[in-house]
Design a protein around this motif. Structure first.
Motif, PDB file in Angstrom:
ATOM      1  N   ARG A   1       0.832  -1.204   0.000  1.00  0.00           N
ATOM      2  CA  ARG A   1       0.000   0.000   0.000  1.00  0.00           C
ATOM      3  C   ARG A   1       0.867   1.254   0.000  1.00  0.00           C
ATOM      4  NH1 ARG A   1      -2.829  -2.844   4.107  1.00  0.00           N
ATOM      5  NH2 ARG A   1      -2.274  -1.267   5.652  1.00  0.00           N
ATOM      6  N   ARG A   2       1.941   1.236   0.764  1.00  0.00           N
ATOM      7  CA  ARG A   2       2.846   2.399   0.795  1.00  0.00           C
ATOM      8  C   ARG A   2       3.482   2.646  -0.571  1.00  0.00           C
ATOM      9  NH1 ARG A   2       5.771   1.167   6.584  1.00  0.00           N
ATOM     10  NH2 ARG A   2       4.190   2.181   7.869  1.00  0.00           N
ATOM     11  N   ALA A   3       3.915   1.573  -1.235  1.00  0.00           N
ATOM     12  CA  ALA A   3       4.518   1.722  -2.556  1.00  0.00           C
ATOM     13  C   ALA A   3       3.503   2.280  -3.551  1.00  0.00           C
ATOM     14  CB  ALA A   3       5.063   0.378  -3.034  1.00  0.00           C
ATOM     15  N   ALA A   4       2.274   1.787  -3.499  1.00  0.00           N
ATOM     16  CA  ALA A   4       1.236   2.287  -4.401  1.00  0.00           C
ATOM     17  C   ALA A   4       0.910   3.751  -4.100  1.00  0.00           C
ATOM     18  CB  ALA A   4      -0.017   1.419  -4.282  1.00  0.00           C
ATOM     19  N   ALA A   5       0.872   4.122  -2.830  1.00  0.00           N
ATOM     20  CA  ALA A   5       0.607   5.515  -2.460  1.00  0.00           C
ATOM     21  C   ALA A   5       1.755   6.412  -2.908  1.00  0.00           C
ATOM     22  CB  ALA A   5       0.390   5.634  -0.957  1.00  0.00           C
ATOM     23  N   GLY A   6       2.987   5.921  -2.817  1.00  0.00           N
ATOM     24  CA  GLY A   6       4.139   6.682  -3.310  1.00  0.00           C
ATOM     25  C   GLY A   6       4.048   6.904  -4.812  1.00  0.00           C
ATOM     26  N   ALA A   7       3.587   5.894  -5.519  1.00  0.00           N
ATOM     27  CA  ALA A   7       3.395   6.048  -6.969  1.00  0.00           C
ATOM     28  C   ALA A   7       2.299   7.069  -7.255  1.00  0.00           C
ATOM     29  CB  ALA A   7       3.056   4.694  -7.595  1.00  0.00           C
ATOM     30  N   LEU A   8       1.243   7.079  -6.447  1.00  0.00           N
ATOM     31  CA  LEU A   8       0.189   8.090  -6.618  1.00  0.00           C
ATOM     32  C   LEU A   8       0.733   9.496  -6.383  1.00  0.00           C
ATOM     33  CD1 LEU A   8      -2.941   6.441  -4.943  1.00  0.00           C
ATOM     34  CD2 LEU A   8      -2.598   6.929  -7.376  1.00  0.00           C
ATOM     35  N   ARG A   9       1.645   9.638  -5.428  1.00  0.00           N
ATOM     36  CA  ARG A   9       2.246  10.947  -5.161  1.00  0.00           C
ATOM     37  C   ARG A   9       3.022  11.424  -6.387  1.00  0.00           C
ATOM     38  NH1 ARG A   9       5.441   9.984  -0.863  1.00  0.00           N
ATOM     39  NH2 ARG A   9       7.193   9.554  -2.212  1.00  0.00           N
ATOM     40  N   VAL A  10       3.723  10.489  -7.054  1.00  0.00           N
ATOM     41  CA  VAL A  10       4.485  10.838  -8.247  1.00  0.00           C
ATOM     42  C   VAL A  10       3.543  11.280  -9.365  1.00  0.00           C
ATOM     43  CG1 VAL A  10       5.991   9.897 -10.048  1.00  0.00           C
ATOM     44  CG2 VAL A  10       6.428   9.351  -7.657  1.00  0.00           C
ATOM     45  N   VAL A  11       2.383  10.629  -9.450  1.00  0.00           N
ATOM     46  CA  VAL A  11       1.393  10.993 -10.468  1.00  0.00           C
ATOM     47  C   VAL A  11       0.910  12.427 -10.245  1.00  0.00           C
ATOM     48  CG1 VAL A  11      -0.940  10.489 -11.288  1.00  0.00           C
ATOM     49  CG2 VAL A  11       0.655   8.626 -10.889  1.00  0.00           C
ATOM     50  N   GLY A  12       0.813  12.833  -8.993  1.00  0.00           N
ATOM     51  CA  GLY A  12       0.387  14.196  -8.685  1.00  0.00           C
ATOM     52  C   GLY A  12      -0.923  14.221  -7.935  1.00  0.00           C
ATOM     53  N   GLY A  13      -1.502  15.411  -7.843  1.00  0.00           N
ATOM     54  CA  GLY A  13      -2.715  15.632  -7.058  1.00  0.00           C
ATOM     55  C   GLY A  13      -3.893  14.785  -7.472  1.00  0.00           C
ATOM     56  N   ALA A  14      -3.980  14.424  -8.749  1.00  0.00           N
ATOM     57  CA  ALA A  14      -5.110  13.623  -9.218  1.00  0.00           C
ATOM     58  C   ALA A  14      -5.115  12.245  -8.556  1.00  0.00           C
ATOM     59  CB  ALA A  14      -5.069  13.477 -10.734  1.00  0.00           C
ATOM     60  N   GLY A  15      -3.952  11.701  -8.307  1.00  0.00           N
ATOM     61  CA  GLY A  15      -3.859  10.387  -7.678  1.00  0.00           C
ATOM     62  C   GLY A  15      -4.365  10.403  -6.250  1.00  0.00           C
ATOM     63  N   GLN A  16      -3.901  11.380  -5.480  1.00  0.00           N
ATOM     64  CA  GLN A  16      -4.362  11.479  -4.097  1.00  0.00           C
ATOM     65  C   GLN A  16      -5.834  11.830  -4.032  1.00  0.00           C
ATOM     66  OE1 GLN A  16      -3.853  14.884  -1.881  1.00  0.00           O
ATOM     67  NE2 GLN A  16      -3.986  13.878   0.093  1.00  0.00           N
ATOM     68  N   ALA A  17      -6.285  12.695  -4.940  1.00  0.00           N
ATOM     69  CA  ALA A  17      -7.700  13.077  -4.943  1.00  0.00           C
ATOM     70  C   ALA A  17      -8.594  11.875  -5.220  1.00  0.00           C
ATOM     71  CB  ALA A  17      -7.936  14.173  -5.987  1.00  0.00           C
ATOM     72  N   GLU A  18      -8.162  11.023  -6.128  1.00  0.00           N
ATOM     73  CA  GLU A  18      -8.950   9.816  -6.432  1.00  0.00           C
ATOM     74  C   GLU A  18      -8.999   8.895  -5.214  1.00  0.00           C
ATOM     75  OE1 GLU A  18     -11.400   7.279  -8.253  1.00  0.00           O
ATOM     76  OE2 GLU A  18     -10.779   9.209  -9.078  1.00  0.00           O
ATOM     77  N   LEU A  19      -7.886   8.766  -4.526  1.00  0.00           N
ATOM     78  CA  LEU A  19      -7.856   7.925  -3.324  1.00  0.00           C
ATOM     79  C   LEU A  19      -8.713   8.542  -2.226  1.00  0.00           C
ATOM     80  CD1 LEU A  19      -6.600   5.377  -2.088  1.00  0.00           C
ATOM     81  CD2 LEU A  19      -4.673   6.779  -1.355  1.00  0.00           C
ATOM     82  N   ALA A  20      -8.624   9.850  -2.028  1.00  0.00           N
ATOM     83  CA  ALA A  20      -9.394  10.538  -0.981  1.00  0.00           C
ATOM     84  C   ALA A  20     -10.893  10.447  -1.244  1.00  0.00           C
ATOM     85  CB  ALA A  20      -8.955  11.996  -0.881  1.00  0.00           C
ATOM     86  N   LYS A  21     -11.299  10.438  -2.528  1.00  0.00           N
ATOM     87  CA  LYS A  21     -12.727  10.336  -2.857  1.00  0.00           C
ATOM     88  C   LYS A  21     -13.331   9.020  -2.389  1.00  0.00           C
ATOM     89  CE  LYS A  21     -12.455  11.620  -7.267  1.00  0.00           C
ATOM     90  NZ  LYS A  21     -12.882  11.854  -8.646  1.00  0.00           N
ATOM     91  N   ARG A  22     -12.507   8.015  -2.190  1.00  0.00           N
ATOM     92  CA  ARG A  22     -12.998   6.700  -1.757  1.00  0.00           C
ATOM     93  C   ARG A  22     -13.371   6.680  -0.276  1.00  0.00           C
ATOM     94  NH1 ARG A  22     -12.328   2.435  -5.445  1.00  0.00           N
ATOM     95  NH2 ARG A  22     -11.885   3.398  -7.448  1.00  0.00           N
ATOM     96  N   VAL A  23     -12.968   7.714   0.473  1.00  0.00           N
ATOM     97  CA  VAL A  23     -13.323   7.800   1.895  1.00  0.00           C
ATOM     98  C   VAL A  23     -14.711   8.420   1.967  1.00  0.00           C
ATOM     99  CG1 VAL A  23     -12.688   8.676   4.166  1.00  0.00           C
ATOM    100  CG2 VAL A  23     -10.902   8.063   2.530  1.00  0.00           C
ATOM    101  N   LYS A  24     -15.713   7.555   1.988  1.00  0.00           N
ATOM    102  CA  LYS A  24     -17.106   8.004   1.976  1.00  0.00           C
ATOM    103  C   LYS A  24     -17.988   6.925   2.569  1.00  0.00           C
ATOM    104  CE  LYS A  24     -17.675   6.301  -2.693  1.00  0.00           C
ATOM    105  NZ  LYS A  24     -17.892   6.598  -4.080  1.00  0.00           N
ATOM    106  N   THR A  25     -19.207   7.298   2.848  1.00  0.00           N
ATOM    107  CA  THR A  25     -20.193   6.352   3.359  1.00  0.00           C
ATOM    108  C   THR A  25     -20.396   5.261   2.319  1.00  0.00           C
ATOM    109  OG1 THR A  25     -21.274   8.160   4.495  1.00  0.00           O
ATOM    110  CG2 THR A  25     -22.539   6.140   4.260  1.00  0.00           C
ATOM    111  N   GLY A  26     -20.437   4.045   2.777  1.00  0.00           N
ATOM    112  CA  GLY A  26     -20.647   2.929   1.874  1.00  0.00           C
ATOM    113  C   GLY A  26     -19.381   2.164   1.555  1.00  0.00           C
ATOM    114  N   THR A  27     -18.229   2.780   1.766  1.00  0.00           N
ATOM    115  CA  THR A  27     -16.974   2.068   1.558  1.00  0.00           C
ATOM    116  C   THR A  27     -16.755   1.130   2.747  1.00  0.00           C
ATOM    117  OG1 THR A  27     -16.069   3.995   0.405  1.00  0.00           O
ATOM    118  CG2 THR A  27     -14.494   2.340   1.146  1.00  0.00           C
ATOM    119  N   PRO A  28     -16.416  -0.134   2.497  1.00  0.00           N
ATOM    120  CA  PRO A  28     -16.194  -1.072   3.618  1.00  0.00           C
ATOM    121  C   PRO A  28     -15.114  -0.557   4.577  1.00  0.00           C
ATOM    122  CG  PRO A  28     -16.218  -2.231   1.516  1.00  0.00           C
ATOM    123  CD  PRO A  28     -16.233  -0.765   1.199  1.00  0.00           C
TER     124      PRO A  28
END
Length: 194
Positions: free
Chosen positions: A18-45
């Motif tokens: 998970r850390r390696a994948a998150a590091g890759a998202l950081r390299v991608v830029g803000g869109a990567g973190q924003a996509e991950l942050a959008k998953r923190v919502k009601t209904g997510t297990p």
């Protein structure tokens, strides 16, 4: 690439992956973190939320408050604990801003956990917020947490309002402060520090 990395974080039980994948998202830029942050919502297990919160700060430091507050609304305590763990890992100014808002919440459980995190991080700029809670709470646990936040030896305000004593905790090998403030005798009589 971003959706695959997000799915990897959601699915993997291995923190290193998970850390390696998150590091890759950081390299991608803000869109990567924003996509991950959008998953923190009601209904997510809850397991997925805990996995996201365990690495969200690695993916990027911007916009972390929104997913933290979304996680704090979750009914499972493990998700709320993961959110507070995330707050402990971010920069101090961001942690203070998030905790200032959580300390102002009416939810006693979130307020109590926020006091604990604020004490762990020793965020002295939150003292006015802690004093406000100490002055208004009728709950023993929150009053004691306020005293733990700022020991009566370091903050004269607490020594004038709480009767505090040093105790050695058998579980943790350092002294803790215990306050004798009780809702039945609120406000507590002025005491002296040991």
């Amino acid at each position: 690439v971003v959706p695959r990395l997000v799915e990897l974080i959601l699915a993997s039980e291995d923190l290193d992956i998970r850390r390696a994948a998150a590091g890759a998202l950081r390299v991608v830029g803000g869109a990567g973190q924003a996509e991950l942050a959008k998953r923190v919502k009601t209904g997510t297990p809850s397991e997925s939320l805990q996995r996201i919160l365990s690495v969200l700060d690695i993916a990027g430091r911007e916009g972390l408050a929104t997913p933290v507050f979304a996680a704090l609304d979750h009914p499972e305590r493990s998700v709320r604990d993961a959110a507070f763990s995330l707050v402990k890992r971010v920069e101090r100014p961001m942690a203070a801003a998030i905790l200032r808002r959580t300390l102002a919440m009416e939810n006693a459980e979130i307020q109590l956990a926020s006091l604990g995190v604020a004490a762990d991080l020793a965020l002295a700029d939150l003292l006015p917020d802690v004093i406000k809670i100490a002055e208004t709470t009728m709950d023993d646990a929150r009053a004691q947490s306020c005293c733990l936040f700022a020991t009566c030896r370091s903050i004269p305000w607490f020594s004038s309002r709480f009767q505090c004593r040093q105790q050695h905790s058998p579980v943790v090998d350092h002294p803790r402060v215990s306050c004798d403030a009780r809702a039945s005798r609120w406000p507590p009589s002025p005491g002296r520090c040991c």
